[in-house]
Design a protein around this motif. Structure first.
Motif, PDB file in Angstrom:
ATOM      1  N   ALA A   3      10.893  44.627  11.755  1.00 34.07           N
ATOM      2  CA  ALA A   3      12.187  44.057  11.370  1.00 34.07           C
ATOM      3  C   ALA A   3      12.330  42.608  11.840  1.00 34.07           C
ATOM      4  CB  ALA A   3      13.316  44.908  11.931  1.00 34.07           C
ATOM      5  N   LEU A   4      11.765  42.292  13.000  1.00 34.63           N
ATOM      6  CA  LEU A   4      11.869  40.926  13.509  1.00 34.63           C
ATOM      7  C   LEU A   4      11.097  39.950  12.623  1.00 34.63           C
ATOM      8  CD1 LEU A   4      12.846  38.933  15.614  1.00 34.63           C
ATOM      9  CD2 LEU A   4      10.819  39.476  16.959  1.00 34.63           C
ATOM     10  N   HIS A   5       9.899  40.339  12.207  1.00 32.59           N
ATOM     11  CA  HIS A   5       9.114  39.473  11.317  1.00 32.59           C
ATOM     12  C   HIS A   5       9.843  39.251   9.992  1.00 32.59           C
ATOM     13  CE1 HIS A   5       5.451  41.008  13.673  1.00 32.59           C
ATOM     14  NE2 HIS A   5       5.717  39.781  14.091  1.00 32.59           N
ATOM     15  N   ASP A  10      13.037  35.845   6.341  1.00 36.48           N
ATOM     16  CA  ASP A  10      14.280  35.671   5.581  1.00 36.48           C
ATOM     17  C   ASP A  10      15.081  34.465   6.078  1.00 36.48           C
ATOM     18  OD1 ASP A  10      13.663  37.852   4.048  1.00 36.48           O
ATOM     19  OD2 ASP A  10      14.947  39.242   5.183  1.00 36.48           O
ATOM     20  N   THR A  11      15.068  34.227   7.384  1.00 33.55           N
ATOM     21  CA  THR A  11      15.770  33.067   7.940  1.00 33.55           C
ATOM     22  C   THR A  11      15.122  31.769   7.467  1.00 33.55           C
ATOM     23  OG1 THR A  11      16.352  34.371   9.881  1.00 33.55           O
ATOM     24  CG2 THR A  11      16.548  32.000  10.082  1.00 33.55           C
ATOM     25  N   TYR A  12      13.798  31.740   7.485  1.00 34.26           N
ATOM     26  CA  TYR A  12      13.070  30.558   7.019  1.00 34.26           C
ATOM     27  C   TYR A  12      13.363  30.284   5.540  1.00 34.26           C
ATOM     28  CZ  TYR A  12       9.152  27.614   5.630  1.00 34.26           C
ATOM     29  OH  TYR A  12       8.393  26.606   5.109  1.00 34.26           O
ATOM     30  N   PRO A  25      18.777  41.519  13.147  1.00 32.03           N
ATOM     31  CA  PRO A  25      18.497  42.954  13.175  1.00 32.03           C
ATOM     32  C   PRO A  25      19.319  43.633  14.280  1.00 32.03           C
ATOM     33  CG  PRO A  25      16.454  41.699  13.214  1.00 32.03           C
ATOM     34  CD  PRO A  25      17.574  40.730  13.351  1.00 32.03           C
ATOM     35  N   GLY A  26      19.969  44.719  13.926  1.00 28.11           N
ATOM     36  CA  GLY A  26      20.770  45.448  14.896  1.00 28.11           C
ATOM     37  C   GLY A  26      22.177  44.936  15.062  1.00 28.11           C
ATOM     38  N   ALA A  27      22.579  43.934  14.278  1.00 30.63           N
ATOM     39  CA  ALA A  27      23.905  43.348  14.440  1.00 30.63           C
ATOM     40  C   ALA A  27      25.013  44.328  14.080  1.00 30.63           C
ATOM     41  CB  ALA A  27      24.028  42.083  13.587  1.00 30.63           C
TER      42      ALA A  27
END
Length: 76
Positions: A3-5, A10-12, A25-27
């Motif tokens: 999920a972090l990758h 997605d942020t990039y 993730p996890g928000a």
């Protein structure tokens, strides 16, 4: 890929396209768990059962007894 990758990709992508960043993730985990709990309570009420299950009732009674207070009598 975890999920972090995926979040970093997605942020990039969002930054390059000028879009808003996705949520971390996890928000929303706490909100999802609360909604699940509320849904289960609602279904129990519709079925004619008390909103809390037998485990929650037993736990509350045990904690109340340990705290030095006598449990309240249940009304029928």
């Amino acid at each position: 890929m975890n999920a972090l990758h995926q979040y970093l990709f997605d942020t990039y992508r969002a930054a390059r396209l000028g879009e808003p960043a996705p949520p971390e993730p996890g928000a929303h985990d706490v909100a999802v768990l609360r909604a699940l709990r509320d849904r289960r309570r609602f279904e129990r009420v519709l079925a004619g059962r008390p909103p809390r299950g037998p485990v929650g009732t037993a736990l509350r009674t045990a904690l109340r007894t340990v705290a030095g207070r006598r449990p309240r009598p249940r009304s029928c």
